[in-house]
Design an enzyme around this catalytic site. Structure first.
Site, PDB file in Angstrom:
ATOM      1  N   GLY A 288       0.792  -1.222   0.000  1.00  0.00           N
ATOM      2  CA  GLY A 288       0.000   0.000   0.000  1.00  0.00           C
ATOM      3  C   GLY A 288       0.818   1.262   0.000  1.00  0.00           C
ATOM      4  O   GLY A 288       0.267   2.364  -0.108  1.00  0.00           O
ATOM      5  N   SER A 339       1.225  -7.966   9.288  1.00  0.00           N
ATOM      6  CA  SER A 339       2.549  -7.385   9.517  1.00  0.00           C
ATOM      7  C   SER A 339       3.631  -8.397   9.186  1.00  0.00           C
ATOM      8  O   SER A 339       3.476  -9.599   9.437  1.00  0.00           O
ATOM      9  CB  SER A 339       2.671  -6.952  10.979  1.00  0.00           C
ATOM     10  OG  SER A 339       4.004  -6.581  11.273  1.00  0.00           O
ATOM     11  N   ILE A 403      13.732  -4.316  -1.329  1.00  0.00           N
ATOM     12  CA  ILE A 403      13.838  -2.886  -1.618  1.00  0.00           C
ATOM     13  C   ILE A 403      14.722  -2.259  -0.535  1.00  0.00           C
ATOM     14  O   ILE A 403      14.355  -2.232   0.649  1.00  0.00           O
ATOM     15  CB  ILE A 403      12.455  -2.200  -1.602  1.00  0.00           C
ATOM     16  CG1 ILE A 403      11.451  -2.977  -2.460  1.00  0.00           C
ATOM     17  CG2 ILE A 403      12.582  -0.756  -2.053  1.00  0.00           C
ATOM     18  CD1 ILE A 403      11.834  -3.111  -3.894  1.00  0.00           C
ATOM     19  N   LYS A 407      20.740   4.949   1.980  1.00  0.00           N
ATOM     20  CA  LYS A 407      21.075   5.221   3.380  1.00  0.00           C
ATOM     21  C   LYS A 407      21.718   4.013   4.053  1.00  0.00           C
ATOM     22  O   LYS A 407      22.230   4.112   5.180  1.00  0.00           O
ATOM     23  CB  LYS A 407      19.823   5.662   4.138  1.00  0.00           C
ATOM     24  CG  LYS A 407      19.306   7.026   3.686  1.00  0.00           C
ATOM     25  CD  LYS A 407      17.997   7.387   4.353  1.00  0.00           C
ATOM     26  CE  LYS A 407      17.561   8.793   3.963  1.00  0.00           C
ATOM     27  NZ  LYS A 407      17.367   8.953   2.492  1.00  0.00           N
ATOM     28  N   LYS A 419      18.548  -1.245   7.293  1.00  0.00           N
ATOM     29  CA  LYS A 419      18.456  -1.648   5.890  1.00  0.00           C
ATOM     30  C   LYS A 419      19.748  -2.318   5.429  1.00  0.00           C
ATOM     31  O   LYS A 419      19.721  -3.224   4.579  1.00  0.00           O
ATOM     32  CB  LYS A 419      18.129  -0.441   5.000  1.00  0.00           C
ATOM     33  CG  LYS A 419      16.762   0.165   5.248  1.00  0.00           C
ATOM     34  CD  LYS A 419      15.631  -0.820   5.054  1.00  0.00           C
ATOM     35  CE  LYS A 419      15.331  -1.083   3.589  1.00  0.00           C
ATOM     36  NZ  LYS A 419      14.135  -1.941   3.412  1.00  0.00           N
ATOM     37  N   VAL A 445      12.781   9.039  -3.677  1.00  0.00           N
ATOM     38  CA  VAL A 445      11.785   8.956  -4.742  1.00  0.00           C
ATOM     39  C   VAL A 445      10.982  10.248  -4.762  1.00  0.00           C
ATOM     40  O   VAL A 445      10.415  10.657  -3.737  1.00  0.00           O
ATOM     41  CB  VAL A 445      10.849   7.751  -4.536  1.00  0.00           C
ATOM     42  CG1 VAL A 445       9.774   7.716  -5.601  1.00  0.00           C
ATOM     43  CG2 VAL A 445      11.668   6.464  -4.554  1.00  0.00           C
ATOM     44  N   GLY A 447       8.296  12.782  -4.718  1.00  0.00           N
ATOM     45  CA  GLY A 447       6.884  12.816  -4.393  1.00  0.00           C
ATOM     46  C   GLY A 447       6.375  11.678  -3.546  1.00  0.00           C
ATOM     47  O   GLY A 447       5.167  11.596  -3.297  1.00  0.00           O
ATOM     48  N   SER A 448       7.234  10.767  -3.086  1.00  0.00           N
ATOM     49  CA  SER A 448       6.738   9.657  -2.264  1.00  0.00           C
ATOM     50  C   SER A 448       6.313  10.179  -0.895  1.00  0.00           C
ATOM     51  O   SER A 448       6.759  11.232  -0.442  1.00  0.00           O
ATOM     52  CB  SER A 448       7.813   8.581  -2.101  1.00  0.00           C
ATOM     53  OG  SER A 448       8.911   9.086  -1.360  1.00  0.00           O
TER      54      SER A 448
END
Length: 605
Positions: A288, A339, A403, A407, A419, A445, A447-448
């Protein structure tokens, strides 16, 4: 506004009147109004109903009742020329068949009258519209400067004459020195791009339109920076507008975020994407979110057997589910609320649906928030990835794509460190699994949700100030389409690399980005909207990197993508340490952040 059937009916009535005039006018011109030969007059009147039906039928055959005559050009009048020739030829044939003789001069006169009056009746639509506009008040028209003196600019000037859209072009600039002081559409080309500030002041310009669809992004970026000095609103014709001949003003758009990249958006290979996805069951975690939802849309376009959308936030999943069902009604879309922390829930998903491909986009990503909640970052990012990757291995998933983020390179934040752990987890499992595990690393990205640009836009709409952390802070940016294309391309790559990156060009200074966004709104930085420097936030770096120093860069079949071969990790031993870290997070260990950075061999700065 008249309906289309009524408009056609009115035109048919006008055409019938034209036929009447065309039939009688040649007799008036030959014999005079008081001495028309009665025999010829009666024959003309008797044939009028048939002439009208023939004329309407032939004009309809040539689709002359379905043209947009406001924008009529040469092709429309050539069709009218051919249609009227055929009409008069039919007049001649049926009169000869039924011995209804008319003077020989009558036929060419009828054709000429028909052609002129039919053409003029259509052309009058343009002139009436132009006259009505010229007769209206011009006080509210935006004084406009046009950048570009080519074919597209000429089309735009001509269309704005009949469809002004509140604009009045006063002058044109073009970089071609040979066009200087020449005229295009009645407007003088008064200089080049560097004259824009002077001309904007001279004509008190309200709006500038960039009409160079073929210009490279770097050129557009330079022109935008010059135009931003004027304070005028800035709009642009998109690249496809040069192929259009109608409604050109309708293609005008505001300069958007992609125009600020200063580079060509990456066009990644997608020939094999359908073959990779078609017929397979695909699971997208975080489906989402900004990246996840675009992933779902592009995956859905490639006919998967089933698309599983997993996210903890039900509202975004619901909206995406409704949208995908509307666009792809035959596609099996399965929305799943859950989750990635919940191992039992994940196991049920794998057992029930047996996904072939997993795209793992679920993660906590807000850098400052995670600095104060490192335990949640570890449980969600590290724990979720470890659980999901082990299940993918156990249930024989063919491909697992993580993904990641820039960073994760020499991280200074908790988010970046988690990450980096995720990258190392999938790398460790990849070495002993039949499943292919890869990571995809990219920058910010455009406009994310949660990114800097929507924040700046909200601050500008509120009247400021715009908050920038540091004068020299820079970031890599990419469009959401580029990001998702990179993720999909990574699934196809046959490179030996386990980590994929996109060539994102030069990094962008955030201060410059803030200034550009303010100027694009027609405002002046530090005058209309203040820029305030707040200092680097906890865990934030001045600049981001794409590669860790010891990662080898490898070529791929796509020159815009390169692969990296990360340093080997200690397989099961490393995974045991990750489990210990997750256990410490469950107990709210106060040293969790230090343990996190120690695990990836970094010292927290």
């Amino acid at each position: 506004m008249k309906s289309k059937p009524l408009q056609i009916a009115i035109i048919i009535v006008v055409d019938c009147a034209i036929v009447t005039v065309a039939s009688l006018l040649p007799l008036l011109l030959r014999f005079g109004i008081f001495s028309i030969d009665e025999v010829y007059l009666l024959r003309a009147l008797a044939c009028l109903p048939y002439d009208m039906m023939i004329t309407v039928a032939v004009l309809a055959l040539f689709k002359l009742y379905n043209r947009v005559w406001t924008f009529a050009g040469g092709s429309e009048f050539f069709d009218a020329f051919k249609a009227t020739l055929i009409i008069v030829a039919i007049f001649l044939l049926y009169r000869m068949m039924f011995s209804v003789f008319m003077p020989r001069s009558w036929y060419p006169m009828v054709w000429l009258t028909l052609f002129v009056l039919i053409g003029c009746s259509r052309l009058s639509v343009r002139f009436i519209r132009q006259i009505l506009w010229r007769g209206s008040e011009e006080i509210n028209l935006q004084k406009t400067l046009l950048v570009g003196g080519g074919a597209t600019a000429s089309l735009l000037i001509n269309e704005l004459k009949y469809n002004p859209m509140g604009l009045k072009i006063l002058c044109v600039v073009d970089d071609n020195a040979q066009k200087r002081n020449k005229y295009i559409g009645g407007l003088k080309i008064e200089g080049n791009r560097y004259d824009i500030p002077r001309l904007a002041k001279k004509y008190d310009i309200d709006e500038i339109i960039i009409a160079i669809p073929s210009a490279a992004p770097a050129e557009i970026h330079e022109i935008v920076e010059i135009c931003n000095q004027t304070g005028a609103r800035l709009r642009i014709l998109p690249h496809y507008a040069e192929q259009m001949s109608r409604d050109l003003p309708g293609t005008l758009r505001d300069v958007n975020l992609e125009d600020l990249l200063g580079r060509n958006p990456a066009r990644l290979e997608d020939e094999g994407v359908r073959q990779f996805i078609e017929g397979k069951t695909v699971l997208v975690t975080g489906g989402g979110g900004s990246i996840g939802s675009e992933l779902c849309r592009q995956i859905a376009a490639n006919a998967p057997g089933a698309l599983l959308i997993l996210d903890i936030y039900e509202n975004t999943v619901h909206d995406l589910y409704i949208d995908l069902n509307r666009v792809y009604p035959k596609l099996r879309v399965v929305p799943i609320i859950g989750s990635v922390r919940d191992e039992a829930r994940l196991r049920w998903i794998f057992e029930t649906y047996r996904p072939d491909i997993v795209y793992h986009a679920a993660a906590h990503k807000h850098v400052p928030l995670l600095e104060s909640s490192p335990w949640e970052a570890v449980k969600n990012n590290c724990g979720g990835t470890l659980t999901l990757a082990r299940l993918a291995d156990a249930y024989n998933v063919s491909d697992f794509i993580l993904i990641s983020t820039d960073k994760a390179v020499r991280p200074t934040s908790v988010m970046g460190a988690t990450k980096r752990v995720c990258e190392m987890v999938v790398q460790a499992i990849n070495h002993r699994s039949a499943t292919r595990f890869v990571s995809v690393r990219f920058g910010n990205v455009l406009g994310s949700s949660g990114s800097v640009i929507p924040l700046f836009l909200r601050q500008i709409e509120a009247g400021g100030p715009v908050t920038v952390t540091h004068r020299e802070v820079t970031r890599f940016f990419m469009t959401i389409q580029e990001a998702v294309s990179l993720v999909l391309d990574a699934g196809l790559s046959d490179s030996e690399g386990e980590l994929f990156l996109l060539d994102m060009g030069e990094s962008v200074r955030i201060l410059d980005l803030a200034r550009n966004l303010i100027e694009l709104k027609g405002l002046v930085p530090d005058k209309d909207i203040r820029i305030v420097f707040t200092g680097l936030r906890p865990g934030e770096k001045l600049y981001e990197e794409l590669l860790i120093g010891d990662e080898d860069q490898l070529p791929t079949k796509n020159e815009l993508i390169f692969a990296a071969k990360p340093e080997e990790t200690d397989g099961e031993g490393f995974l045991d340490e990750v489990e210990a870290l997750i256990g410490a997070a469950q107990t709210s260990d106060p040293a969790i952040a230090d343990r996190l950075f120690a695990l990836i061999g970094e010292t927290r700065r």
